[in-house]
Each structure stands twice: as structure tokens, then as C-alpha cells.
Write a protein that holds these residues in place. Structure first.
Motif, mmCIF file in Angstrom:
data_model
loop_
_atom_site.group_PDB
_atom_site.id
_atom_site.type_symbol
_atom_site.label_atom_id
_atom_site.label_comp_id
_atom_site.label_asym_id
_atom_site.label_seq_id
_atom_site.Cartn_x
_atom_site.Cartn_y
_atom_site.Cartn_z
ATOM 1 N N ASN A 20 17.480 27.719 -34.434
ATOM 2 C CA ASN A 20 17.301 27.133 -33.114
ATOM 3 C C ASN A 20 18.103 25.855 -32.985
ATOM 4 O O ASN A 20 18.314 25.143 -33.943
ATOM 5 C CB ASN A 20 15.821 26.842 -32.856
ATOM 6 C CG ASN A 20 15.273 25.838 -33.833
ATOM 7 O OD1 ASN A 20 15.373 26.015 -35.037
ATOM 8 N ND2 ASN A 20 14.691 24.781 -33.326
ATOM 9 N N GLU A 25 13.873 23.892 -29.676
ATOM 10 C CA GLU A 25 13.863 24.928 -28.654
ATOM 11 C C GLU A 25 13.355 26.239 -29.232
ATOM 12 O O GLU A 25 13.350 26.446 -30.430
ATOM 13 C CB GLU A 25 15.272 25.098 -28.071
ATOM 14 C CG GLU A 25 15.752 23.828 -27.357
ATOM 15 C CD GLU A 25 17.145 23.977 -26.805
ATOM 16 O OE1 GLU A 25 17.568 25.122 -26.587
ATOM 17 O OE2 GLU A 25 17.800 22.957 -26.587
ATOM 18 N N VAL A 26 12.954 27.127 -28.363
ATOM 19 C CA VAL A 26 12.315 28.360 -28.793
ATOM 20 C C VAL A 26 13.263 29.228 -29.594
ATOM 21 O O VAL A 26 14.433 29.371 -29.262
ATOM 22 C CB VAL A 26 11.795 29.141 -27.569
ATOM 23 C CG1 VAL A 26 11.162 30.454 -27.999
ATOM 24 C CG2 VAL A 26 10.779 28.295 -26.819
ATOM 25 N N GLU A 92 4.794 26.398 -35.527
ATOM 26 C CA GLU A 92 4.364 26.354 -34.130
ATOM 27 C C GLU A 92 4.465 24.930 -33.614
ATOM 28 O O GLU A 92 4.212 23.966 -34.347
ATOM 29 C CB GLU A 92 2.938 26.877 -33.972
ATOM 30 C CG GLU A 92 2.810 28.364 -34.229
ATOM 31 C CD GLU A 92 1.419 28.886 -33.908
ATOM 32 O OE1 GLU A 92 0.492 28.064 -33.783
ATOM 33 O OE2 GLU A 92 1.269 30.112 -33.782
ATOM 34 N N ARG A 98 2.504 24.380 -23.961
ATOM 35 C CA ARG A 98 2.355 25.744 -24.486
ATOM 36 C C ARG A 98 2.723 25.778 -25.968
ATOM 37 O O ARG A 98 3.677 25.138 -26.412
ATOM 38 C CB ARG A 98 3.242 26.717 -23.709
ATOM 39 C CG ARG A 98 2.915 26.804 -22.214
ATOM 40 C CD ARG A 98 3.753 27.850 -21.533
ATOM 41 N NE ARG A 98 3.516 29.185 -22.058
ATOM 42 C CZ ARG A 98 4.180 30.273 -21.660
ATOM 43 N NH1 ARG A 98 5.144 30.161 -20.740
ATOM 44 N NH2 ARG A 98 3.909 31.448 -22.173
ATOM 45 N N ARG A 99 1.983 26.565 -26.739
ATOM 46 C CA ARG A 99 2.262 26.718 -28.158
ATOM 47 C C ARG A 99 3.391 27.740 -28.334
ATOM 48 O O ARG A 99 3.255 28.892 -27.924
ATOM 49 C CB ARG A 99 1.008 27.186 -28.896
ATOM 50 C CG ARG A 99 1.139 27.161 -30.418
ATOM 51 C CD ARG A 99 -0.168 27.607 -31.068
ATOM 52 N NE ARG A 99 -1.260 26.732 -30.710
ATOM 53 C CZ ARG A 99 -1.548 25.605 -31.353
ATOM 54 N NH1 ARG A 99 -0.803 25.214 -32.379
ATOM 55 N NH2 ARG A 99 -2.572 24.869 -30.984
ATOM 56 N N ARG A 100 4.490 27.290 -28.926
ATOM 57 C CA ARG A 100 5.647 28.162 -29.092
ATOM 58 C C ARG A 100 6.075 28.180 -30.553
ATOM 59 O O ARG A 100 5.887 27.215 -31.289
ATOM 60 C CB ARG A 100 6.828 27.684 -28.233
ATOM 61 C CG ARG A 100 6.506 27.465 -26.775
ATOM 62 C CD ARG A 100 6.081 28.748 -26.082
ATOM 63 N NE ARG A 100 7.152 29.712 -26.024
ATOM 64 C CZ ARG A 100 8.056 29.773 -25.037
ATOM 65 N NH1 ARG A 100 8.022 28.900 -24.044
ATOM 66 N NH2 ARG A 100 8.987 30.706 -25.050
ATOM 67 N N ARG A 101 6.689 29.300 -30.973
ATOM 68 C CA ARG A 101 7.237 29.406 -32.318
ATOM 69 C C ARG A 101 8.654 28.837 -32.351
ATOM 70 O O ARG A 101 9.484 29.194 -31.512
ATOM 71 C CB ARG A 101 7.262 30.855 -32.789
ATOM 72 C CG ARG A 101 5.892 31.457 -33.036
ATOM 73 C CD ARG A 101 6.008 32.795 -33.720
ATOM 74 N NE ARG A 101 6.859 33.722 -32.980
ATOM 75 C CZ ARG A 101 7.329 34.854 -33.463
ATOM 76 N NH1 ARG A 101 7.067 35.196 -34.711
ATOM 77 N NH2 ARG A 101 8.079 35.656 -32.734
ATOM 78 N N VAL A 102 8.914 27.970 -33.297
ATOM 79 C CA VAL A 102 10.243 27.382 -33.460
ATOM 80 C C VAL A 102 10.627 27.438 -34.936
ATOM 81 O O VAL A 102 9.793 27.712 -35.797
ATOM 82 C CB VAL A 102 10.294 25.918 -32.961
ATOM 83 C CG1 VAL A 102 9.983 25.844 -31.481
ATOM 84 C CG2 VAL A 102 9.322 25.046 -33.752
#
Length: 234
Positions: A20, A25-26, A92, A98-102
Motif C-alpha cells: 500500500n 491507504e487500503v 487493521e 471505518r475499520r480497514r485492512r492495510v
């Protein structure tokens, strides 16, 4: 079998094509590939990509980038035509509520580049755009001047390392060698599943059977759970 205590939490490495950009960023989705086909190294700064291919005059150099700037160094190196790789781990993060995976660096500050001796020297000593880049030295060897030389990784070990990390499995681990207690030295190969082709030794980590491989002078990397039926002694 042998037991190991992990250095990091459950983690994941990534190929360059899925690293990323800076800023958390996602993470984009990964793509499939075969054990002998590694994805292109890609610079997110410019979109430049470089294919990996064996060349007699190139070595896998290990570089250190200070203050977490390995992504910047990677972009510069790839922009200049050198295949490079960063080990990442999935985590995470809360982004805009919002909880996002990075992806974040698994081995903070380290990146790997398949460079000629001249290119490696250029990046470290004569590239003002990346003054924060330095060699990662081999502390187990000395050159003619009695100094530790820059660390390089043999292609076979580096490719095994990359192959083990291409699945983006969140249960990959970076393992501290001094905390490993070997009970068997048998070398095995994974013959089925997402880690097919990976070679290493069987260990029990976090209550699961895994295969552990060595990246010389850097550390040990563990796969996720591997069923016994997927393991073949070499």
C-alpha cells in the motif's frame, strides 16, 4: 518438530505489486500466480514496474531506510529500473471511522533490491533523493579492510522467502531465531495449498503446525497452518 516464540504478532508479508502507498491507504486485492512467477515490482509514486529475472551481475541487497521511509526508497529504486521488495504485514486501522485492512512493514525499515554492485552503491552513497537509505550489514563476515560488508541474500533463499509470503495470509509470522528450540532438522517442502513450493522445517507455533524458513542473517519466517498431508520430506 521444534518450538519457537514469535518476535512479532500474527503478520503478513506482501509482494511489491500489493504494497500500500504511504499513509495507510487500503490494501488492493492480491492476484494469483505460480511458484515460479513473481509479480512485477511496482512504484506507486510513478506507476513504473520492473520484472524479476535472473542476471549474473545482480545480487539481493538488503537496505535499511530510517524513520519508516522504506516505501519512498522503494519507489525511487523501482523508478530507476531495479526490482525491489518490501516485507509487509496485514493489520487493521480505523480510517474515517471505518475499520480497514492495510499493510505495514513486517520488518520495520528493511527493503530488498535485486541490484548490481554499482547500483547498490549509487542508491546508498550518491542518491540525494534518498539520503535516509543505508546498507544492512552482514555482522558475521569481514572484508579485506576488516569491516562488515553489505548483506546480500542468495537468490534461492530470497525466492523461497518471497514464495512463502505471496499468499498474503494474515497468520504469517516473523520469528526471532534465538528463541527457537530445534528438535528436528529435517528439511521439508510444501506440496499442496497456498504455500506450495515453500521449503523449510516443521515447527509448532501458536498451537499450529507450520513450516519455518530462514532468510540468512535477517530472521525466520513462518507460514500459516500446514496440514501434515501437505508436507513432504526432502
Amino acid at each position: 518438530m521444534y518450538l519457537c516464540t514469535t518476535l512479532l504478532e500474527k503478520s503478513e508479508l506482501s509482494t511489491l505489486s500489493n504494497v500500500n502507498p504511504p499513509g495507510g491507504e487500503v490494501m488492493p486485492p492480491s492476484s494469483g500466480f505460480t511458484p515460479t512467477a513473481f509479480p512485477e515490482a511496482k512504484s506507486f509514486a510513478s506507476g513504473v514496474s520492473v520484472e524479476y529475472a535472473h542476471e549474473e551481475n545482480r545480487k539481493w541487497y538488503v537496505f535499511r531506510a530510517s524513520y519508516g521511509r522504506e516505501d519512498r526508497a522503494l519507489d525511487y529504486i523501482v523508478d530507476h529500473g531495479t526490482y525491489a521488495y518490501i516485507a509487509k504485514r496485514k493489520t487493521e486501522k480505523i480510517i474515517k471511522g471505518r475499520r480497514r485492512r492495510v499493510l505495514k512493514s513486517l520488518i520495520p525499515g528493511l527493503l530488498f533490491a535485486y541490484a548490481t554492485d554499482k547500483e547498490a552503491e549509487e542508491y546508498v552513497k550518491r542518491s540525494p533523493e534518498i539520503p535516509f537509505l543505508s546498507f544492512y550489514y552482514n555482522h558475521f563476515q569481514h572484508n579485506a579492510n576488516g569491516l562488515n560488508p553489505p548483506l546480500t541474500i542468495p537468490c534461492k533463499e530470497m525466492e523461497n522467502f518471497m514464495l512463502a509470503t505471496l499468499s498474503h495470509n494474515r497468520h504469517l509470522m516473523f520469528v526471532e531465531p534465538s528463541r527457537c528450540h530445534f528438535k528436528s532438522g529435517d528439511l521439508v517442502r510444501v506440496v499442496e495449498g497456498p504455500f506450495i513450493g515453500v521449503e523449510g522445517k516443521v515447527a509448532r507455533l501458536a498451537g499450529q503446525q507450520r513450516v519455518v524458513l530462514q532468510l540468512p542473517e535477517v530472521g525466520l519466517i513462518s507460514t500459516a497452518y500446514i496440514p501434515t498431508a501437505f508436507i513432504q520430506k526432502i
